[in-house]
Write a protein that holds these residues in place. Structure first.
Motif, PDB file in Angstrom:
ATOM      1  N   LEU A  11     -41.415 -23.358 -25.800  1.00 27.14           N
ATOM      2  CA  LEU A  11     -42.230 -24.168 -26.714  1.00 27.14           C
ATOM      3  C   LEU A  11     -41.387 -25.223 -27.421  1.00 27.14           C
ATOM      4  O   LEU A  11     -41.858 -26.338 -27.654  1.00 27.14           O
ATOM      5  N   GLU A  12     -40.141 -24.894 -27.752  1.00 26.54           N
ATOM      6  CA  GLU A  12     -39.266 -25.882 -28.389  1.00 26.54           C
ATOM      7  C   GLU A  12     -39.011 -27.061 -27.441  1.00 26.54           C
ATOM      8  O   GLU A  12     -39.027 -28.216 -27.854  1.00 26.54           O
ATOM      9  N   VAL A  13     -38.774 -26.768 -26.170  1.00 28.08           N
ATOM     10  CA  VAL A  13     -38.568 -27.838 -25.179  1.00 28.08           C
ATOM     11  C   VAL A  13     -39.840 -28.667 -25.041  1.00 28.08           C
ATOM     12  O   VAL A  13     -39.795 -29.900 -25.020  1.00 28.08           O
ATOM     13  N   ILE A  14     -40.985 -28.007 -24.974  1.00 32.06           N
ATOM     14  CA  ILE A  14     -42.261 -28.720 -24.847  1.00 32.06           C
ATOM     15  C   ILE A  14     -42.497 -29.621 -26.053  1.00 32.06           C
ATOM     16  O   ILE A  14     -42.967 -30.750 -25.901  1.00 32.06           O
ATOM     17  N   PRO A  25     -37.260 -41.867 -24.190  1.00 28.98           N
ATOM     18  CA  PRO A  25     -37.475 -40.728 -23.295  1.00 28.98           C
ATOM     19  C   PRO A  25     -36.529 -39.561 -23.605  1.00 28.98           C
ATOM     20  O   PRO A  25     -35.536 -39.709 -24.307  1.00 28.98           O
ATOM     21  N   ALA A  26     -36.875 -38.414 -23.040  1.00 28.25           N
ATOM     22  CA  ALA A  26     -36.064 -37.206 -23.221  1.00 28.25           C
ATOM     23  C   ALA A  26     -35.149 -37.021 -22.022  1.00 28.25           C
ATOM     24  O   ALA A  26     -35.557 -37.191 -20.885  1.00 28.25           O
ATOM     25  N   TRP A  27     -33.893 -36.678 -22.285  1.00 25.91           N
ATOM     26  CA  TRP A  27     -32.951 -36.303 -21.234  1.00 25.91           C
ATOM     27  C   TRP A  27     -32.314 -34.993 -21.664  1.00 25.91           C
ATOM     28  O   TRP A  27     -32.475 -34.547 -22.803  1.00 25.91           O
ATOM     29  N   GLY A  28     -31.617 -34.345 -20.758  1.00 26.18           N
ATOM     30  CA  GLY A  28     -31.107 -32.999 -20.981  1.00 26.18           C
ATOM     31  C   GLY A  28     -30.364 -32.784 -22.281  1.00 26.18           C
ATOM     32  O   GLY A  28     -30.697 -31.889 -23.064  1.00 26.18           O
ATOM     33  N   ASP A  51     -41.364 -27.137 -11.605  1.00 23.60           N
ATOM     34  CA  ASP A  51     -41.914 -26.332 -10.511  1.00 23.60           C
ATOM     35  C   ASP A  51     -43.395 -26.012 -10.728  1.00 23.60           C
ATOM     36  O   ASP A  51     -44.159 -25.920  -9.767  1.00 23.60           O
ATOM     37  N   ALA A  52     -43.797 -25.861 -11.985  1.00 23.88           N
ATOM     38  CA  ALA A  52     -45.186 -25.539 -12.305  1.00 23.88           C
ATOM     39  C   ALA A  52     -46.074 -26.779 -12.340  1.00 23.88           C
ATOM     40  O   ALA A  52     -47.288 -26.662 -12.493  1.00 23.88           O
ATOM     41  N   GLY A  53     -45.472 -27.965 -12.226  1.00 29.19           N
ATOM     42  CA  GLY A  53     -46.255 -29.191 -12.280  1.00 29.19           C
ATOM     43  C   GLY A  53     -46.533 -29.670 -13.694  1.00 29.19           C
ATOM     44  O   GLY A  53     -47.333 -30.575 -13.909  1.00 29.19           O
ATOM     45  N   TRP A  54     -45.857 -29.073 -14.672  1.00 31.66           N
ATOM     46  CA  TRP A  54     -46.056 -29.458 -16.063  1.00 31.66           C
ATOM     47  C   TRP A  54     -45.196 -30.647 -16.465  1.00 31.66           C
ATOM     48  O   TRP A  54     -45.480 -31.306 -17.459  1.00 31.66           O
ATOM     49  N   ALA A  55     -44.122 -30.903 -15.739  1.00 30.85           N
ATOM     50  CA  ALA A  55     -43.198 -31.985 -16.096  1.00 30.85           C
ATOM     51  C   ALA A  55     -42.689 -32.653 -14.828  1.00 30.85           C
ATOM     52  O   ALA A  55     -42.771 -32.094 -13.733  1.00 30.85           O
ATOM     53  N   PRO A  68     -22.373 -40.819 -16.568  1.00 27.67           N
ATOM     54  CA  PRO A  68     -23.251 -40.633 -15.402  1.00 27.67           C
ATOM     55  C   PRO A  68     -24.687 -41.042 -15.730  1.00 27.67           C
ATOM     56  O   PRO A  68     -25.074 -41.081 -16.900  1.00 27.67           O
ATOM     57  N   ARG A  69     -25.475 -41.316 -14.705  1.00 26.29           N
ATOM     58  CA  ARG A  69     -26.897 -41.604 -14.911  1.00 26.29           C
ATOM     59  C   ARG A  69     -27.587 -40.389 -15.508  1.00 26.29           C
ATOM     60  O   ARG A  69     -27.283 -39.255 -15.171  1.00 26.29           O
ATOM     61  N   ARG A  70     -28.527 -40.672 -16.379  1.00 25.84           N
ATOM     62  CA  ARG A  70     -29.314 -39.595 -16.988  1.00 25.84           C
ATOM     63  C   ARG A  70     -30.539 -39.310 -16.136  1.00 25.84           C
ATOM     64  O   ARG A  70     -31.078 -40.188 -15.478  1.00 25.84           O
ATOM     65  N   TYR A  71     -30.993 -38.081 -16.226  1.00 24.48           N
ATOM     66  CA  TYR A  71     -32.298 -37.710 -15.696  1.00 24.48           C
ATOM     67  C   TYR A  71     -33.226 -37.573 -16.889  1.00 24.48           C
ATOM     68  O   TYR A  71     -32.913 -36.882 -17.856  1.00 24.48           O
ATOM     69  N   TYR A  72     -34.343 -38.275 -16.830  1.00 18.37           N
ATOM     70  CA  TYR A  72     -35.335 -38.220 -17.895  1.00 18.37           C
ATOM     71  C   TYR A  72     -36.433 -37.246 -17.505  1.00 18.37           C
ATOM     72  O   TYR A  72     -36.738 -37.057 -16.325  1.00 18.37           O
ATOM     73  N   TYR A  73     -37.027 -36.643 -18.516  1.00 14.23           N
ATOM     74  CA  TYR A  73     -38.087 -35.656 -18.314  1.00 14.23           C
ATOM     75  C   TYR A  73     -39.299 -36.058 -19.137  1.00 14.23           C
ATOM     76  O   TYR A  73     -39.161 -36.525 -20.271  1.00 14.23           O
ATOM     77  N   GLU A  74     -40.481 -35.870 -18.553  1.00 14.83           N
ATOM     78  CA  GLU A  74     -41.706 -36.086 -19.310  1.00 14.83           C
ATOM     79  C   GLU A  74     -42.784 -35.136 -18.807  1.00 14.83           C
ATOM     80  O   GLU A  74     -42.750 -34.689 -17.659  1.00 14.83           O
ATOM     81  N   LEU A  75     -43.721 -34.835 -19.700  1.00 17.11           N
ATOM     82  CA  LEU A  75     -44.824 -33.956 -19.337  1.00 17.11           C
ATOM     83  C   LEU A  75     -45.821 -34.715 -18.470  1.00 17.11           C
ATOM     84  O   LEU A  75     -46.079 -35.891 -18.704  1.00 17.11           O
TER      85      LEU A  75
END
Length: 105
Positions: A11-14, A25-28, A51-55, A68-75
């Motif tokens: 939930l904190e990550v979400i 944006p969010a990155w690791g 994997d669940a298709g949520w992000a 290094p290049r960042r990986y961004y994450y989004e819902l």
């Protein structure tokens, strides 16, 4: 699509992903810092959400000198709906008061 256990770290990550925008944006590492969780906790959570298709995850395309290049994450839309449902089920974990619980006016 896999189901996700909505643990406090998940939930904190979400919450961080919900607060991010296209311009911010969010990155690791950002997620680790904002949740006060280690990378060994955050990255597996992110992988489960993907994997669940949520992000989704995508790689930074702009200049990134000295790192290094960042990986961004989004819902995804599915993840946003699931997060809203989780917020309704577990409002205290999102920093909200349950419906019907309030202070004196």
């Amino acid at each position: 699509m896999a189901s996700i256990r909505l643990t406090r770290p998940t939930l904190e990550v979400i919450k961080v992903l919900l607060a991010c925008t296209v311009d911010d944006p969010a990155w690791g590492l950002k997620i680790c810092e904002q949740t006060d969780l280690g990378s060994g906790t955050v990255y597996p959570i992110l992988e489960r959400l993907i994997d669940a298709g949520w992000a989704i995850r995508y790689q930074e395309t702009g200049a990134h000198p000295g790192r290094p290049r960042r990986y961004y994450y989004e819902l995804t839309a599915v993840g946003q709906r699931a997060a809203c449902e989780a917020r309704e089920r577990k409002p205290r974990l999102f920093g909200l008061r349950p419906a019907g619980e309030g202070g004196a006016a």
